[in-house]
Enzyme design. Structure first.
Site, PDB file in Angstrom:
ATOM      1  N   PHE A  72       0.827  -1.207   0.000  1.00 36.62           N
ATOM      2  CA  PHE A  72       0.000   0.000   0.000  1.00 36.62           C
ATOM      3  C   PHE A  72       0.871   1.270   0.000  1.00 36.62           C
ATOM      4  CE2 PHE A  72      -2.310   2.781   3.268  1.00 36.62           C
ATOM      5  CZ  PHE A  72      -2.829   3.618   2.296  1.00 36.62           C
ATOM      6  N   ILE A  73       1.600   1.504   1.068  1.00 32.95           N
ATOM      7  CA  ILE A  73       2.374   2.753   1.164  1.00 32.95           C
ATOM      8  C   ILE A  73       3.562   2.715   0.191  1.00 32.95           C
ATOM      9  CG2 ILE A  73       3.665   4.290   2.716  1.00 32.95           C
ATOM     10  CD1 ILE A  73       2.037   3.051   5.065  1.00 32.95           C
TER      11      ILE A  73
ATOM     12  N   ILE B   7      10.608 -10.172  -7.127  1.00 36.41           N
ATOM     13  CA  ILE B   7       9.639 -10.843  -6.246  1.00 36.41           C
ATOM     14  C   ILE B   7      10.448 -11.769  -5.348  1.00 36.41           C
ATOM     15  CG2 ILE B   7       7.570 -12.317  -6.175  1.00 36.41           C
ATOM     16  CD1 ILE B   7       6.966 -11.048  -8.996  1.00 36.41           C
TER      17      ILE B   7
ATOM     18  N   TYR C  39       4.455  -7.136  17.087  1.00 34.04           N
ATOM     19  CA  TYR C  39       4.631  -6.116  16.044  1.00 34.04           C
ATOM     20  C   TYR C  39       5.300  -4.870  16.625  1.00 34.04           C
ATOM     21  CZ  TYR C  39       3.226  -2.570  12.597  1.00 34.04           C
ATOM     22  OH  TYR C  39       3.213  -1.549  11.668  1.00 34.04           O
TER      23      TYR C  39
ATOM     24  N   LYS D  90       9.064  -3.361  16.060  1.00 34.10           N
ATOM     25  CA  LYS D  90       9.231  -2.028  15.459  1.00 34.10           C
ATOM     26  C   LYS D  90      10.120  -1.172  16.352  1.00 34.10           C
ATOM     27  CE  LYS D  90       6.762  -2.041  11.590  1.00 34.10           C
ATOM     28  NZ  LYS D  90       7.402  -1.912  10.282  1.00 34.10           N
TER      29      LYS D  90
ATOM     30  N   GLU E 277      -4.378  -4.492  21.773  1.00 37.92           N
ATOM     31  CA  GLU E 277      -4.663  -3.283  20.998  1.00 37.92           C
ATOM     32  C   GLU E 277      -4.433  -2.001  21.783  1.00 37.92           C
ATOM     33  OE1 GLU E 277      -7.436  -3.720  17.301  1.00 37.92           O
ATOM     34  OE2 GLU E 277      -8.198  -2.561  18.959  1.00 37.92           O
TER      35      GLU E 277
END
Ligand code: NAD
Ligand code: UD1
Length: 312
Positions: free
Chosen positions: A11-12, A51, A145, A149, A274
């Site tokens: 996406f980004i 790829i 995650y 990060k 979350e």
């Protein structure tokens, strides 16, 4: 000028690739297409696309040695908090080890480089009460995650300082816009909402919708990334966001208004790990010349119009 964009079919990444090509940069993409698609890259005919898995060290080393990139943008990642909870070890290899191995190779081989940009996340801030989040706010990474990060950020900055490498990190808040893949249950919420509104599907809302996020439209994100490159920023972290806090309920209402459609909602238990509230202080980025051009309503309108156009 030559740039490597890992995750460049995502996406980004795909929007960044288009921007770099527009600016006359030679772009090489490495993406395993686990989430991305070559079709996301409008300028694909002007780009070299491999790829490949960024965890393939031999491939990455040969590529780095051969191409001697000026710019490296590291976006390839398991991009979902919930997905990282399902597969923490695999996430760690991609989101942490692959980045560290790349930097280590650059360091030991003394490869020339103008900028190495690592894409971190607002998820590192966790649920501590201080809001809005500044780059020097305390962090509390709650998921594999977020832990990866944050650890990777620290390595990237330390490699910059210790070995005099031109490294920089960004913390994206919740990015939305065309090209975000809605096909996984772990996809970004706005891509899922778009798919539900477009195709009359039921949307599952985790929790009561009072959780907040700072949603930033992709064009503002690309503006920010480009500024960080041209201003030659280094050894720092930048929040990339809109600077506004919205509840999920509020987003849904705004999107229903923009689309002129009513969403069917199923309520489910909130997801574990979350963040409850998220909003950024973006003063540091503004200091580089950034200004937000896309309010939530304007961004959603452009996004929706694009989806409608493609469907017609
Ligand atoms: P995305 O899933 O669309 O893009 C990630 C790309 O990486 C995909 O094209 C995927 O195929 C590729 N990829 C995944 N594993 C790979 C591997 N092992 N080898 C090669 N390619 C691989 O996600 P995105 O939203 O474009 O996110 C880009 C980066 O920004 C990620 O690092 C993500 O963690 C970070 N980020 C995104 C957001 C957001 O709101 N979208 C917020 C904070 C941080
Ligand atoms: C997102 C990004 C992550 C980034 C973080 C920064 C994705 C997939 N995730 O995580 O890469 O680091 O922002 O803040 O781009 N929700 C629903 N129903 C759904 C999907 C989501 O209710 O079908 C809820 C979630 O439970 C969450 C909110 O919507 O409360 C946002 O979810 P999501 O888009 O996955 O984003 P983050 O977890 O914030």
């Amino acid at each position: 000028m030559k740039a490597l964009v890992t995750g460049g079919a995502g996406f980004i990444g795909s929007h960044l690739v288009d921007k770099l090509v527009e600016q006359g940069v030679d772009v090489v993409v490495v993406d395993d297409l686990s989430m991305g698609s070559v079709d996301n890259i409008k300028s694909r005919d002007s780009v070299t696309i491999h790829i490949e898995d960024v965890c393939n060290e031999k491939f990455m080393q040969e590529l780095l040695q051969k191409e001697k990139f000026d710019y490296i943008y590291f976006l390839a990642a398991v991009a979902s908090v919930a997905d990282s909870i399902e597969r923490p070890s695999e996430t760690h290899e991609i989101n942490h080890s692959a980045v560290l191995n790349t930097l280590e190779y650059i360091r030991t081989e003394k490869l020339p480089l103008k900028q190495f940009l690592f894409t971190s996340s607002a998820a590192v801030y966790g649920n501590l009460p201080e809001l809005p989040k500044k780059e020097n706010s305390r962090v509390d990474p709650l998921s594999p995650y977020a832990i990866d990060k944050y650890a990777t950020e620290r390595y990237v900055l330390a490699y910059g300082e210790l070995y005099d490498l031109p490294t920089v990190c960004v913390r994206f808040f919740n990015v939305y816009g065309p090209g975000q893949n809605p096909s996984s249950p772990y996809s970004g919420v706005l891509s899922i909402l778009t798919d539900c509104l477009e195709n009359d599907k039921t949307f599952t809302l985790y929790g009561d919708g009072s959780q907040t996020r700072d949603f930033v439209y992709i064009e503002d994100v690309i503006q920010a990334l480009w500024l960080i490159t041209v201003q030659n920023a280094r050894h720092q972290v930048f929040n990339i966001a809109n600077g506004y806090e919205s509840t999920l309920n509020n987003i849904i209402q705004t999107y229903e208004k923009v689309a002129g459609r009513k969403l069917t909602i199923d309520f489910a238990k909130g997801r574990t790990g979350e963040v409850e509230r998220s909003v950024a202080n973006i003063s540091r980025l503004i200091g580089l010349g950034y200004s937000t051009n896309w309010s939530m309503e304007r961004g959603l309108t452009k996004y929706w119009e694009g989806v409608q156009h493609e469907a017609s």
